[in-house]
Design a protein around this motif. Structure first.
Motif, short mmCIF file in Angstrom:
data_model
loop_
_atom_site.label_atom_id
_atom_site.label_comp_id
_atom_site.label_asym_id
_atom_site.label_seq_id
_atom_site.Cartn_x
_atom_site.Cartn_y
_atom_site.Cartn_z
N PHE A 91 69.22 -11.74 -15.82
CA PHE A 91 69.92 -10.47 -15.99
C PHE A 91 69.04 -9.35 -15.47
N GLU A 92 69.69 -8.38 -14.86
CA GLU A 92 68.95 -7.24 -14.33
C GLU A 92 69.36 -6.01 -15.14
N PHE A 93 68.46 -5.54 -15.98
CA PHE A 93 68.70 -4.34 -16.80
C PHE A 93 68.25 -3.15 -15.95
N PRO A 120 59.80 -6.57 -12.70
CA PRO A 120 60.25 -5.17 -12.67
C PRO A 120 60.16 -4.57 -11.27
N GLU A 121 61.29 -4.08 -10.75
CA GLU A 121 61.29 -3.38 -9.45
C GLU A 121 60.98 -1.91 -9.72
N GLN A 122 59.95 -1.40 -9.06
CA GLN A 122 59.43 -0.07 -9.38
C GLN A 122 59.72 0.93 -8.25
N LYS A 139 63.73 1.79 -12.71
CA LYS A 139 63.01 0.53 -12.67
C LYS A 139 64.02 -0.53 -13.07
N HIS A 140 64.13 -1.59 -12.30
CA HIS A 140 65.06 -2.67 -12.66
C HIS A 140 64.28 -3.77 -13.35
N ASN A 141 64.71 -4.06 -14.58
CA ASN A 141 64.02 -5.06 -15.37
C ASN A 141 64.76 -6.40 -15.25
#
Ligand code: ADP
Ligand code: MG
Length: 696
Positions: free
Chosen positions: A446-448, A192-194, A319-321
């Protein structure tokens, strides 16, 4: 600073410490539980508990706590000391397997969405051995799941763990069918990108809106925002760099793989990304990361804002999951390999994801819905509220060729030639990025991207895992008795792509044309939490969770009620805060300034009738008009908030807050912000956007 490698995991009861401190048999038994999900024996737990305690006490701990993730949106902990009377008036430090395995917090004080009455107070926390225990501030933290006395799931971790198991079992069945009989377990991985904002504490302390709600409810735009695009990846200011260094150290000590840090688009906005790990640990680490971010900020005289939209007019935080699936032998099931057109296994997993995202696009939207995220989704900065997926040029073309029954040859990755001899050439990625897509394929994952910055990532991940598990189980059923597996599999993949191609969109997700096009395709576009949440309890969604054994129908309804109730409560707090600021500070400040202007006019006139009072009078007129409207609007908002009590049904009330209260708040804010631009800074009671956003 010390060597990062030597700091890493210092405060974690990690694998190395287990190997060192546990008898071999105990270590092996525990590994079986961690790796294969086998049940744990109390004798094993006793030995583990004692070793954990010895280590924690050596590290200066006096207490332990079960650490869990109730439906409040933040983590919870209750600290108990290790002391046990030894009979001679003294104490010894003890920690039993029973205490490690089971805790008993009072369940009645946590949200249960009506499935628990307050007199039914008992709740249990249960040790999750798959996420390692760690030490913070003299306490041993034990990650746990949380349920009620009668077994209702009251937390976010339990559904996540169940969904991981479910996905694993379904994926293993499919893989075994395809001939991979050695695969025993499949894990979902997440990175996760925060994003976050960092502002000066002295500014924060002067803003009740930030203190009570995490976002500014008033605030005129500063002369400069993000238009010069000079903050993204810009050089990091010393004070922020020091904060980031401290943060990295703390996170490394806690075993979090903090990897990337940089400035984000908005002024004062930054990002931290860890290296991916299993969904469960990634979730615990992200919760930990958000807590450490806030605590570390305090030490630097800063405040870390995790709200999705702290400042109107500049980008909010998301946030990128990043999500993928891999086998116990380390094979990434979403890696297309060199020739994806012949990689039937990959195509099958891809088809499962495409079908899942299309059939459960509403759930993906619902899982990222929050009062804060309502400010972002569809507001031209984050992905839109419409869920679609981006596959990139190559994979997109491959899927198209499968649908059309045409031949396809994948492109060899091109070389990037820089044209400068001293710069090395390198292999280009197969496709460019699409920053506007809510669900983008990025090479082997995949980036949600629609998550809000403060969201607990357990929720989107258990939904994602469950829906993909469901598709895999359907695929397995369709293929298990096949006599010609390859051709049946190809047909199945083609059918899935054909039936669900509407969810694939490679264009600009921010454009108005896409909104129209998506409507034609029949994709849903839920603009706010109440609109989205309404569909949480649609039959197909209830069926998905119940048939996959993730949560029961009663638990889904409880979650639905909790989300709606929390939404109304949050908007109520925001409205009350606004009223307070309007009545106690903003209106009086403008009145005082207007009075000074009026006195100025009088004074000038008394000196000489030939002095111009044009400036004072014009400003006074303007401010008086605005103030009148402002005070009337304040009254309207106050009545609207009082009238909310008439709406007793949670959905009805949430809609009322959205459509009436929230609309009035926006109108009041607009008037307030206009007054701010006209009022002397000396009189304005709050620090301006300029001071806050450029103050660090
Ligand atoms: P970018 O988004 O710029 O491509 P990275 O490739 O570094 O950046 O990945 C972003 C995040 O995705 C990181 O947290 C990274 O660890 C994570 N990630 C990479 N591979 C996987 C994977 N197989 N599963 C889950 N997350 C992954
Ligand atoms: Mg990214």
């Amino acid at each position: 600073m010390k060597n990062a490698a030597s700091l890493f995991g210092r405060y974690v009861f990690n694998d190395r410490k287990m190997q060192e401190r546990l008898p071999k048999a105990t270590y092996k038994a525990l590994q079986k539980t961690i790796q294969n999900g086998e049940p744990l024996d109390l004798n094993v737990a006793n030995v583990v508990a004692n070793a954990m305690k010895d280590w924690a006490v050596e590290m200066g701990c006096t207490h332990y706590t079960h650490w869990f993730q109730p439906m409040t949106g933040v983590t919870a902990e209750k600290h108990d000391s290790f002391i046990t009377p030894s009979g001679n008036g003294e104490v010894i430090m003890e920690f039993s397997g029973k205490e490690l395995i089971k805790g008993e917090p009072d369940a009645s004080s946590f949200p249960s969405g009506g499935i628990r009455a307050t007199f039914e107070a008992r709740g249990y926390t249960t040790w999750d051995p798959t996420s390692p225990a760690f030490i913070r501030d003299g306490t041993l933290y034990i990650p746990t799941a949380f349920c009620s006395y009668t077994g209702e799931v009251l937390d976010k971790k339990t559904p996540l763990l169940r969904s991981m198991e479910r996905l694993s079992s379904q994926a293993v069945k499919v893989l075994n069918l395809l001939g991979k009989t050695d695969v025993k377990r499949v894990t979902t991985t997440v990175g996760p990108e925060q994003e976050y904002f960092l502002i000066d504490k002295t500014m924060y302390d002067k803003r009740p809106d930030l203190i009570y709600t995490g976002r500014t409810l008033f605030g005129a735009m500063a002369p400069k925002g993000q238009e010069l695009e000079d903050h993204y990846f810009g050089s990091i200011k010393t004070r922020v760099a020091e904060y980031m260094r401290d943060l990295d150290t703390e996170l490394w000590e806690l075993g979090v793989y903090a990897k990337t840090k940089h400035n984000e688009v908005a002024p004062s906005q930054h990002e931290l990304a860890p290296i991916f790990t299993t969904s469960n640990i990634a979730t615990d680490h992200n919760e930990l990361c958000m807590e450490v971010m806030k605590k570390t900020a305090e030490k630097h005289g800063l405040v870390c804002l995790l709200h999705e939209k702290p400042f109107a007019g500049v980008n909010g935080s998301g946030k990128h999951n990043n999500w993928s699936i891999s086998t116990d032998s380390g094979e990434n099931l979403l890696d297309p390999g060199k020739n994806p057109e012949d990689n039937l296994q990959f195509l099958l997993f891809l088809a499962a994801v495409v079908k899942a995202v299309d059939e459960y696009q509403d759930l993906l939207r619902i899982t990222v819905a929050s009062a804060g995220n309502d400010h972002r989704l569809g507001a031209n900065e984050a992905p839109p509220a419409i869920i679609s997926m981006y596959l990139g040029d190559d994979l997109g073309a491959l899927v198209e060729s499968i649908i059309e029954g045409k031949d396809y040859k994948s492109h060899k990755a091109a070389r990037m030639e820089t044209g400068v001899d001293a710069l090395p050439d390198f292999k280009k990625d197969n496709s460019d990025r699409n920053r506007t897509s809510p669900f983008a394929f990025t090479g082997n994952k995949f980036e949600f991207r629609a998550l809000g910055s403060s969201l607990n990532i357990a929720c989107p991940n258990y939904m994602l895992n469950t829906m993909v598990a469901e598709e895999l189980s359907e695929f397995y059923e369709a293929l298990k008795d096949s006599s010609d597996l390859e051709s049946d599999l190809r047909a199945l993949v083609k059918k899935a792509f054909t039936e669900h191609q509407r969810i694939i969109f490679n264009g600009d997700n921010y454009s108005d044309e896409w909104v129209e096009e998506a409507e034609k395709r029949g994709l849903c576009n839920y603009k706010s939490l109440p609109e989205a949440m309404e569909h949480y309890i649609d039959k197909k969604n209830v069926d998905l969770f119940t048939s996959n054994g993730i949560v029961t129908e009663a638990e889904i309804h409880a979650r639905y009620e909790i989300e709606l109730e929390q939404y109304s409560k949050l908007l109520n707090i925001e409205a009350l805060t606004m009223l307070d600021m309007a009545k106690k500070n903003i209106a009086p400040a403008v009145m005082a300034f207007a009075k000074e202007l009026a006195q100025g006019v009088e004074l000038k006139k008394s000196v000489s009738s030939s002095l111009s009072t044009f400036a004072e009078e014009k400003l006074l007129q303007n401010l008086s008009d605005l103030l009148e409207k402002f005070v009337k609007k304040t009254d309207e908002l106050e009545s609207a908030v009082k009238a909310a009590a008439e709406h007793t049904d949670n959905l009805d009330r949430a809609k009322y807050y959205r459509n009436t209260v929230f609309a009035l708040m926006n109108e009041l804010r607009e008037l307030g912000d206009s007054m701010e631009t006209e009022t002397s800074a000396e009189y304005w009671p709050y620090p301006s956007y300029g001071e806050i956003l450029f103050g660090v």
